[in-house]
Design a protein around this motif. Sequence first.
Motif, PDB file in Angstrom:
ATOM      1  N   TRP A  31      14.831  -2.109 -59.459  1.00  0.00           N
ATOM      2  CA  TRP A  31      15.325  -1.561 -60.671  1.00  0.00           C
ATOM      3  C   TRP A  31      16.094  -2.492 -61.568  1.00  0.00           C
ATOM      4  O   TRP A  31      16.833  -3.459 -60.757  1.00  0.00           O
ATOM      5  CB  TRP A  31      16.362  -0.588 -59.736  1.00  0.00           C
ATOM      6  CG  TRP A  31      15.734   0.830 -59.169  1.00  0.00           C
ATOM      7  CD1 TRP A  31      15.468   0.704 -58.019  1.00  0.00           C
ATOM      8  CD2 TRP A  31      15.284   2.067 -59.782  1.00  0.00           C
ATOM      9  NE1 TRP A  31      14.654   1.858 -57.434  1.00  0.00           N
ATOM     10  CE2 TRP A  31      14.532   2.597 -58.724  1.00  0.00           C
ATOM     11  CE3 TRP A  31      15.217   2.635 -61.133  1.00  0.00           C
ATOM     12  CZ2 TRP A  31      13.934   3.809 -58.785  1.00  0.00           C
ATOM     13  CZ3 TRP A  31      14.511   3.607 -61.247  1.00  0.00           C
ATOM     14  CH2 TRP A  31      14.079   4.306 -60.182  1.00  0.00           C
ATOM     15  N   LYS A  32      16.267  -2.232 -62.644  1.00  0.00           N
ATOM     16  CA  LYS A  32      17.272  -3.060 -63.600  1.00  0.00           C
ATOM     17  C   LYS A  32      18.228  -2.315 -64.320  1.00  0.00           C
ATOM     18  O   LYS A  32      17.954  -1.056 -64.919  1.00  0.00           O
ATOM     19  CB  LYS A  32      16.221  -3.728 -64.675  1.00  0.00           C
ATOM     20  CG  LYS A  32      16.876  -4.766 -65.623  1.00  0.00           C
ATOM     21  CD  LYS A  32      15.882  -5.460 -66.332  1.00  0.00           C
ATOM     22  CE  LYS A  32      16.968  -6.293 -67.416  1.00  0.00           C
ATOM     23  NZ  LYS A  32      15.945  -6.940 -68.279  1.00  0.00           N
ATOM     24  N   VAL A  33      19.525  -2.860 -64.362  1.00  0.00           N
ATOM     25  CA  VAL A  33      20.463  -2.281 -65.042  1.00  0.00           C
ATOM     26  C   VAL A  33      20.264  -2.420 -66.580  1.00  0.00           C
ATOM     27  O   VAL A  33      20.383  -3.450 -67.121  1.00  0.00           O
ATOM     28  CB  VAL A  33      21.950  -2.590 -64.612  1.00  0.00           C
ATOM     29  CG1 VAL A  33      23.044  -1.875 -65.540  1.00  0.00           C
ATOM     30  CG2 VAL A  33      22.143  -2.435 -63.210  1.00  0.00           C
ATOM     31  N   VAL A  34      20.177  -1.117 -67.313  1.00  0.00           N
ATOM     32  CA  VAL A  34      19.800  -1.320 -68.746  1.00  0.00           C
ATOM     33  C   VAL A  34      21.033  -0.658 -69.474  1.00  0.00           C
ATOM     34  O   VAL A  34      20.849  -0.682 -70.737  1.00  0.00           O
ATOM     35  CB  VAL A  34      18.608  -0.532 -68.910  1.00  0.00           C
ATOM     36  CG1 VAL A  34      17.376  -1.294 -68.442  1.00  0.00           C
ATOM     37  CG2 VAL A  34      18.485   0.827 -68.542  1.00  0.00           C
ATOM     38  N   GLY A  35      21.949   0.137 -68.890  1.00  0.00           N
ATOM     39  CA  GLY A  35      23.342   0.555 -69.559  1.00  0.00           C
ATOM     40  C   GLY A  35      24.290   0.991 -68.627  1.00  0.00           C
ATOM     41  O   GLY A  35      24.176   1.078 -67.501  1.00  0.00           O
ATOM     42  N   TYR A  36      25.266   1.593 -69.431  1.00  0.00           N
ATOM     43  CA  TYR A  36      26.312   2.582 -68.383  1.00  0.00           C
ATOM     44  C   TYR A  36      26.829   3.473 -69.554  1.00  0.00           C
ATOM     45  O   TYR A  36      26.774   3.441 -70.489  1.00  0.00           O
ATOM     46  CB  TYR A  36      27.328   1.334 -67.798  1.00  0.00           C
ATOM     47  CG  TYR A  36      28.066   0.643 -69.096  1.00  0.00           C
ATOM     48  CD1 TYR A  36      29.044   1.077 -69.398  1.00  0.00           C
ATOM     49  CD2 TYR A  36      27.403  -0.575 -69.694  1.00  0.00           C
ATOM     50  CE1 TYR A  36      29.861   0.627 -70.465  1.00  0.00           C
ATOM     51  CE2 TYR A  36      28.391  -1.280 -70.741  1.00  0.00           C
ATOM     52  CZ  TYR A  36      29.416  -0.340 -71.056  1.00  0.00           C
ATOM     53  OH  TYR A  36      30.374  -1.047 -72.051  1.00  0.00           O
ATOM     54  N   ALA A 140      32.099   3.715 -63.597  1.00  0.00           N
ATOM     55  CA  ALA A 140      31.183   3.784 -64.441  1.00  0.00           C
ATOM     56  C   ALA A 140      29.945   4.309 -63.797  1.00  0.00           C
ATOM     57  O   ALA A 140      29.541   4.200 -62.599  1.00  0.00           O
ATOM     58  CB  ALA A 140      30.965   2.704 -65.016  1.00  0.00           C
ATOM     59  N   ILE A 141      29.025   4.887 -64.825  1.00  0.00           N
ATOM     60  CA  ILE A 141      27.642   5.034 -64.319  1.00  0.00           C
ATOM     61  C   ILE A 141      26.796   4.179 -64.628  1.00  0.00           C
ATOM     62  O   ILE A 141      26.536   4.131 -65.765  1.00  0.00           O
ATOM     63  CB  ILE A 141      27.463   6.821 -64.642  1.00  0.00           C
ATOM     64  CG1 ILE A 141      28.316   7.688 -63.824  1.00  0.00           C
ATOM     65  CG2 ILE A 141      25.670   7.045 -64.034  1.00  0.00           C
ATOM     66  CD1 ILE A 141      28.155   8.946 -64.335  1.00  0.00           C
ATOM     67  N   TYR A 142      26.076   3.421 -63.887  1.00  0.00           N
ATOM     68  CA  TYR A 142      24.983   2.244 -64.185  1.00  0.00           C
ATOM     69  C   TYR A 142      23.823   3.071 -64.523  1.00  0.00           C
ATOM     70  O   TYR A 142      23.525   3.701 -63.647  1.00  0.00           O
ATOM     71  CB  TYR A 142      25.161   1.161 -63.448  1.00  0.00           C
ATOM     72  CG  TYR A 142      26.597   0.454 -63.466  1.00  0.00           C
ATOM     73  CD1 TYR A 142      26.647  -0.364 -64.397  1.00  0.00           C
ATOM     74  CD2 TYR A 142      27.429   0.718 -62.595  1.00  0.00           C
ATOM     75  CE1 TYR A 142      27.996  -1.166 -64.490  1.00  0.00           C
ATOM     76  CE2 TYR A 142      28.844   0.060 -62.615  1.00  0.00           C
ATOM     77  CZ  TYR A 142      28.879  -0.773 -63.817  1.00  0.00           C
ATOM     78  OH  TYR A 142      30.021  -1.331 -63.707  1.00  0.00           O
ATOM     79  N   ILE A 143      22.923   2.878 -65.510  1.00  0.00           N
ATOM     80  CA  ILE A 143      21.739   3.224 -65.538  1.00  0.00           C
ATOM     81  C   ILE A 143      20.564   2.101 -65.411  1.00  0.00           C
ATOM     82  O   ILE A 143      20.773   1.222 -65.937  1.00  0.00           O
ATOM     83  CB  ILE A 143      21.499   3.819 -67.369  1.00  0.00           C
ATOM     84  CG1 ILE A 143      22.879   4.633 -67.542  1.00  0.00           C
ATOM     85  CG2 ILE A 143      20.273   4.433 -67.593  1.00  0.00           C
ATOM     86  CD1 ILE A 143      23.138   4.908 -69.044  1.00  0.00           C
ATOM     87  N   PHE A 144      19.658   2.608 -64.530  1.00  0.00           N
ATOM     88  CA  PHE A 144      18.658   1.853 -64.213  1.00  0.00           C
ATOM     89  C   PHE A 144      17.231   2.219 -64.651  1.00  0.00           C
ATOM     90  O   PHE A 144      17.325   3.302 -64.953  1.00  0.00           O
ATOM     91  CB  PHE A 144      18.479   1.694 -62.531  1.00  0.00           C
ATOM     92  CG  PHE A 144      19.716   1.117 -61.940  1.00  0.00           C
ATOM     93  CD1 PHE A 144      19.748  -0.194 -61.391  1.00  0.00           C
ATOM     94  CD2 PHE A 144      21.062   1.663 -61.636  1.00  0.00           C
ATOM     95  CE1 PHE A 144      20.712  -0.627 -60.579  1.00  0.00           C
ATOM     96  CE2 PHE A 144      22.101   1.151 -61.025  1.00  0.00           C
ATOM     97  CZ  PHE A 144      21.681   0.169 -60.452  1.00  0.00           C
ATOM     98  N   GLU A 145      16.609   1.331 -64.829  1.00  0.00           N
ATOM     99  CA  GLU A 145      14.868   1.465 -65.103  1.00  0.00           C
ATOM    100  C   GLU A 145      14.132   0.750 -64.163  1.00  0.00           C
ATOM    101  O   GLU A 145      14.547  -0.281 -63.722  1.00  0.00           O
ATOM    102  CB  GLU A 145      14.614   1.468 -66.709  1.00  0.00           C
ATOM    103  CG  GLU A 145      15.193   2.309 -67.627  1.00  0.00           C
ATOM    104  CD  GLU A 145      14.720   1.953 -68.741  1.00  0.00           C
ATOM    105  OE1 GLU A 145      14.024   1.205 -69.112  1.00  0.00           O
ATOM    106  OE2 GLU A 145      15.096   2.743 -69.947  1.00  0.00           O
ATOM    107  N   LYS A 146      13.051   1.396 -63.828  1.00  0.00           N
ATOM    108  CA  LYS A 146      11.929   0.731 -62.893  1.00  0.00           C
ATOM    109  C   LYS A 146      11.761  -0.474 -63.822  1.00  0.00           C
ATOM    110  O   LYS A 146      11.445  -0.567 -65.069  1.00  0.00           O
ATOM    111  CB  LYS A 146      10.738   1.357 -62.629  1.00  0.00           C
ATOM    112  CG  LYS A 146      11.185   2.586 -61.565  1.00  0.00           C
ATOM    113  CD  LYS A 146       9.719   3.224 -61.503  1.00  0.00           C
ATOM    114  CE  LYS A 146       9.907   4.380 -60.562  1.00  0.00           C
ATOM    115  NZ  LYS A 146       8.694   4.982 -60.132  1.00  0.00           N
TER     116      LYS A 146
END
Length: 147
Positions: A31-36, A140-146
């Motif tokens: 998973w990669k952090v792409v936003g928050y 913070a809520i970190y947003i991940f994408e595959k």
Amino acid sequence: MRVILNNFTIILGFLVLGTVLAFPQILDVEWKVVGYAGEGWFEKPENVLGKTQTFHKGWAEGYFIQCEFQGLSKTHTRYNLEEFLANPEFALFKKLENQLEFQGNQVFVNRITCHENKKVLYPFVIIEPGNKAYYLYEGAIYIFEKK
């Protein structure tokens, strides 16, 4: 009648087992952090962008948790999206819902623990179809994408 019930039980067992076995495939990727969304309390969320987190069977490597083979355990609770957002434990997700762009209705709230270092990653949230994940960490809520 008994044969029909036995066959039904076997088929139902395969369906349940298929669902249980299929779920780790959703989590067990990189998973990669792409936003928050929200604000970090001790860490600047901007510094976390681009970081990765990988899970594979009994192993984890990444920014938030590291664990060698055989030390990682994972459990999850399934909600529908409405139940998840109504749960007071996840109030920040409800508050920031518009910034998180939830797609799908099945929500898996994961608790990931490492026996070796006693670390816990919770809640790591995946909403079907499973292409995005969310992790609440220090405000913070970190947003991940595959990846």
